[in-house]
Design a protein around this motif. Structure first.
Motif, PDB file in Angstrom:
ATOM      1  N   HIS A 112      90.696  78.126  44.893  1.00  0.00           N
ATOM      2  CA  HIS A 112      91.888  78.889  45.276  1.00  0.00           C
ATOM      3  C   HIS A 112      91.544  80.358  45.506  1.00  0.00           C
ATOM      4  CE1 HIS A 112      96.081  80.039  45.536  1.00  0.00           C
ATOM      5  NE2 HIS A 112      95.876  80.956  44.609  1.00  0.00           N
ATOM      6  N   ALA A 115      89.653  80.702  48.761  1.00  0.00           N
ATOM      7  CA  ALA A 115      90.547  80.602  49.921  1.00  0.00           C
ATOM      8  C   ALA A 115      91.319  81.903  50.128  1.00  0.00           C
ATOM      9  CB  ALA A 115      91.508  79.431  49.737  1.00  0.00           C
ATOM     10  N   LEU A 116      91.806  82.499  49.052  1.00  0.00           N
ATOM     11  CA  LEU A 116      92.534  83.773  49.166  1.00  0.00           C
ATOM     12  C   LEU A 116      91.632  84.872  49.706  1.00  0.00           C
ATOM     13  CD1 LEU A 116      94.715  83.819  45.911  1.00  0.00           C
ATOM     14  CD2 LEU A 116      95.470  83.423  48.273  1.00  0.00           C
ATOM     15  N   LEU A 118      88.943  84.485  51.604  1.00  0.00           N
ATOM     16  CA  LEU A 118      88.680  84.219  53.023  1.00  0.00           C
ATOM     17  C   LEU A 118      89.884  84.627  53.872  1.00  0.00           C
ATOM     18  CD1 LEU A 118      86.863  80.787  52.796  1.00  0.00           C
ATOM     19  CD2 LEU A 118      85.878  82.968  53.514  1.00  0.00           C
ATOM     20  N   LYS A 119      91.065  84.290  53.412  1.00  0.00           N
ATOM     21  CA  LYS A 119      92.285  84.658  54.142  1.00  0.00           C
ATOM     22  C   LYS A 119      92.384  86.175  54.275  1.00  0.00           C
ATOM     23  CE  LYS A 119      97.273  84.322  53.961  1.00  0.00           C
ATOM     24  NZ  LYS A 119      98.420  84.053  53.130  1.00  0.00           N
ATOM     25  N   GLU A 120      92.107  86.873  53.189  1.00  0.00           N
ATOM     26  CA  GLU A 120      92.162  88.337  53.195  1.00  0.00           C
ATOM     27  C   GLU A 120      91.160  88.913  54.195  1.00  0.00           C
ATOM     28  OE1 GLU A 120      90.672  91.564  50.026  1.00  0.00           O
ATOM     29  OE2 GLU A 120      92.258  90.243  49.275  1.00  0.00           O
ATOM     30  N   HIS A 121      89.937  88.382  54.192  1.00  0.00           N
ATOM     31  CA  HIS A 121      88.917  88.894  55.113  1.00  0.00           C
ATOM     32  C   HIS A 121      89.238  88.547  56.557  1.00  0.00           C
ATOM     33  CE1 HIS A 121      86.112  90.687  52.314  1.00  0.00           C
ATOM     34  NE2 HIS A 121      86.257  89.630  51.521  1.00  0.00           N
ATOM     35  N   MET A 122      89.831  87.407  56.782  1.00  0.00           N
ATOM     36  CA  MET A 122      90.210  87.035  58.142  1.00  0.00           C
ATOM     37  C   MET A 122      91.319  87.950  58.652  1.00  0.00           C
ATOM     38  SD  MET A 122      89.942  82.880  57.849  1.00  0.00           S
ATOM     39  CE  MET A 122      90.863  82.570  59.317  1.00  0.00           C
ATOM     40  N   GLU A 123      92.255  88.308  57.774  1.00  0.00           N
ATOM     41  CA  GLU A 123      93.326  89.218  58.173  1.00  0.00           C
ATOM     42  C   GLU A 123      92.779  90.606  58.489  1.00  0.00           C
ATOM     43  OE1 GLU A 123      96.053  88.914  54.901  1.00  0.00           O
ATOM     44  OE2 GLU A 123      96.857  86.986  55.607  1.00  0.00           O
TER      45      GLU A 123
END
Length: 127
Positions: A112, A115-116, A118-123
């Protein structure tokens, strides 16, 4: 009662392995991914090193106090070390201490958190 799981001799499902681990008072294991699973559910573990790729993992878990590392698979004194470690794990208090150490390092939320992240870096990268 004891269980020996040797993939060359006996295959078990992930569910069966989980149930065996959950029912165990102690486990004797090599030093791979299984050590993290055992730590997560708090099974005090005796570690035997089958190869160089698992040595550091066993040494680190031993230094943290979770695993009792007894040496290499082909060590001449492996049997004596193993028996001494089993004796060390007989008192409930020792197993409880090791269990708490393992669960203190692995909380089961790593996927988890990853995933958070990765989401932060993608944003940030606007992907």
């Amino acid at each position: 009662q004891y269980h020996i799981i040797d993939p060359a001799e006996r295959r078990v499902s992930a569910e069966e392995m989980k149930n065996l681990m959950l029912d165990a008072d102690i486990c004797i294991s090599a030093g791979g991914q299984t050590t993290y699973e055992l730590a997560r559910i708090g099974v005090p573990t005796i570690g035997i090193c089958p190869g160089e790729n698992q040595r550091l993992n066993l040494e680190k878990w031993h230094a943290m106090g979770f695993i009792e590392y007894v040496g290499w698979l082909h060590d001449q004194n492996l049997k004596d070390n193993l028996l001494a470690s089993i004796q060390k794990f007989l008192p409930f208090e020792e197993r409880l201490k090791r269990s708490k150490i393992g669960m203190g390092y692995i909380d089961g939320k790593g996927a988890h958190r990853t995933a958070l992240l990765l989401k932060e870096h993608m944003e940030v990268a606007k992907l």
